[in-house]
Scaffold this motif. Structure first.
Motif, short mmCIF file in Angstrom:
data_model
loop_
_atom_site.label_atom_id
_atom_site.label_comp_id
_atom_site.label_asym_id
_atom_site.label_seq_id
_atom_site.Cartn_x
_atom_site.Cartn_y
_atom_site.Cartn_z
N CYS A 103 8.01 6.49 -0.39
CA CYS A 103 8.82 6.28 0.92
C CYS A 103 8.83 4.75 1.00
CB CYS A 103 8.00 7.09 1.85
SG CYS A 103 8.13 8.71 1.89
N LEU A 104 7.99 4.03 0.78
CA LEU A 104 7.84 2.61 1.04
C LEU A 104 8.92 1.84 0.35
CD1 LEU A 104 4.12 1.59 1.25
CD2 LEU A 104 5.87 1.58 3.16
N SER A 148 9.52 22.89 -1.29
CA SER A 148 9.93 21.55 -1.98
C SER A 148 11.31 20.98 -1.56
CB SER A 148 10.00 21.58 -3.50
OG SER A 148 11.04 22.60 -3.68
N PHE A 149 11.21 19.81 -1.47
CA PHE A 149 12.48 18.97 -0.92
C PHE A 149 12.97 17.96 -2.12
CE2 PHE A 149 9.91 20.36 2.26
CZ PHE A 149 11.13 21.02 3.09
N PRO A 150 14.24 17.61 -2.81
CA PRO A 150 14.70 16.73 -3.36
C PRO A 150 14.45 15.38 -2.79
CG PRO A 150 16.42 18.60 -3.25
CD PRO A 150 15.27 18.95 -2.30
N LYS A 151 13.92 14.68 -3.51
CA LYS A 151 13.61 13.32 -3.03
C LYS A 151 14.69 12.50 -2.40
CE LYS A 151 9.51 11.85 -5.86
NZ LYS A 151 9.01 10.83 -6.86
N THR A 190 3.95 14.82 -4.40
CA THR A 190 5.26 14.48 -5.15
C THR A 190 5.10 15.05 -6.45
OG1 THR A 190 7.08 13.21 -5.99
CG2 THR A 190 5.06 12.23 -5.92
N GLU A 191 6.27 15.80 -7.03
CA GLU A 191 6.00 16.55 -8.43
C GLU A 191 7.42 16.78 -9.05
OE1 GLU A 191 4.28 20.65 -9.65
OE2 GLU A 191 2.40 19.28 -9.68
N ASN A 192 7.76 16.36 -10.04
CA ASN A 192 8.98 16.65 -10.69
C ASN A 192 10.19 16.24 -10.08
OD1 ASN A 192 7.55 17.74 -13.02
ND2 ASN A 192 7.39 19.92 -11.85
N GLY A 193 9.98 15.13 -9.49
CA GLY A 193 11.04 14.56 -8.76
C GLY A 193 11.34 14.94 -7.29
#
Length: 334
Positions: free
Chosen positions: A56-57, A31-34, A15-18
């Motif tokens: 994720c948790l 990349s995929f937006p969280k 993960t990086e920059n949201g």
């Protein structure tokens, strides 16, 4: 919301920059937006960093680990909350024969209905005659309403399944034809693809069941056995033909996959998907899962197949809370 399938061997998820980023060994990154992720499925030798696992948790994003061929290893999920009262009700209801029979009749008759409709759709584009198979399937579908035990229901379902796969073998392209259903191992490319597809949908359902504080191992239709997620098997029946069979048929009949995409084991007779075949099947199934439908009679607007599963598991949980399956309505296509 979507499921992220990762099949590239040696990839790293961080993960990086949201954003959630999948980095491949060749340097390619995606990349995929969280906020768009609902679940992650990892196939094979892929690493996922601790910050991604923690995220994720915290957000309840389901992470499932499988082999490259779809063998299930386990899941990452939070135990932050649990509805023990619902679990107690599930156990009690699983011991009620009349309730189990009611749910079995509903789900298996819907499954057979959907199989029959899919066959009729593909029959229009084939010169082969499947009239006898369709007639037998229709008879078995009607007989289910007269059953007095779950075993009787499963008996008619099994007979319908044999006719269904016999008809499918007549309709499918010649190079993909097969001699009935085969598993563990699959003995032909078509069986290999649908087994892989069933595995994916199985664990989508598994995750939804757990998210509703139900036990995947206490079922109402399939017998309870050690290490067998019987409730997942129960609920998968509604979706086999709808999601997997129809998708793989479309893939084959539309010339989107070739017979050279499979690996044959001469010693065991097993047929396995190549890495590229896995990618093709995963993409096709994910496209299907995102497709919007309006087959759920209790909803006023269309939803994706993925969210239809969510709604059906929610409906199941409500029925368990109410100790009755009167309000459960399996999805039927027209």
């Amino acid at each position: 919301m979507s499921c992220l399938y990762i099949t590239e061997q040696g990839a790293k998820v961080y993960t990086e920059n949201g954003k959630i980023i999948v980095g491949c060994k060749d340097g390619y990154e995606q990349s995929f937006p969280k906020e768009t992720l609902e679940s992650i499925m990892i196939f094979g030798n892929i690493s996922i960093t601790l910050p991604v696992q923690k995220f994720c948790l915290e957000k309840g994003i389901k992470v499932t680990y499988l082999s490259t061929n779809g063998k299930y290893f386990g899941r990452l999920h939070s135990t932050a909350h649990f509805n023990a009262e619902r679990l107690k009700k599930q156990v009690y209801l699983s011991d009620c024969d009349s309730s189990c029979i009611e749910l079995a009749k509903k789900i298996q008759s819907a499954k057979i209905h959907n199989q029959r409709i899919i066959l009729k759709r593909y029959e229009k584009h084939s010169s082969n005659d499947i009239t006898e198979e369709l007639n037998r399937i229709r008879i078995y579908e009607k007989e289910i309403s007269k059953c007095n035990t779950v075993d009787e229901v499963l008996g008619y379902e099994g007979m319908a399944a044999r006719e269904y796969f016999k008809a499918l073998s007549k309709l499918i392209k010649e190079e993909f034809s097969f001699n009935g259903r085969s598993r563990q191992p699959p003995l032909d490319p078509f069986n290999s693809m649908i087994s892989f597809g069933y595995t994916i949908i199985f664990y989508e359902i598994f995750a939804e069941i757990e998210s509703r504080d139900l036990s995947p191992y206490i079922g109402f239709i399939h017998k309870i056995k050690r290490n067998h997620p019987a409730l997942v098997s129960d609920m998968l029946e509604e979706w086999r033909a709808l999601l997997v069979d129809s998708t793989i048929l479309s893939l084959v009949q539309g010339n989107e996959i070739g017979i050279d995409e499979f690996e044959f084991d001469e010693d065991t007779g097993a047929v396995y998907l190549s890495n590229n075949a896995i990618k093709i099947c995963v993409k096709k199934l994910e496209d299907k899962m995102r497709k919007e439908i309006n087959y759920l009679e209790y909803l006023d607007s269309p939803v994706s197949f993925r969210h239809a599963i969510w709604w059906q598991i929610k409906s199941l949980a409500n029925c368990i809370d109410n100790a009755s399956f009167d309000g459960y309505h399996p999805l039927k296509i027209k």
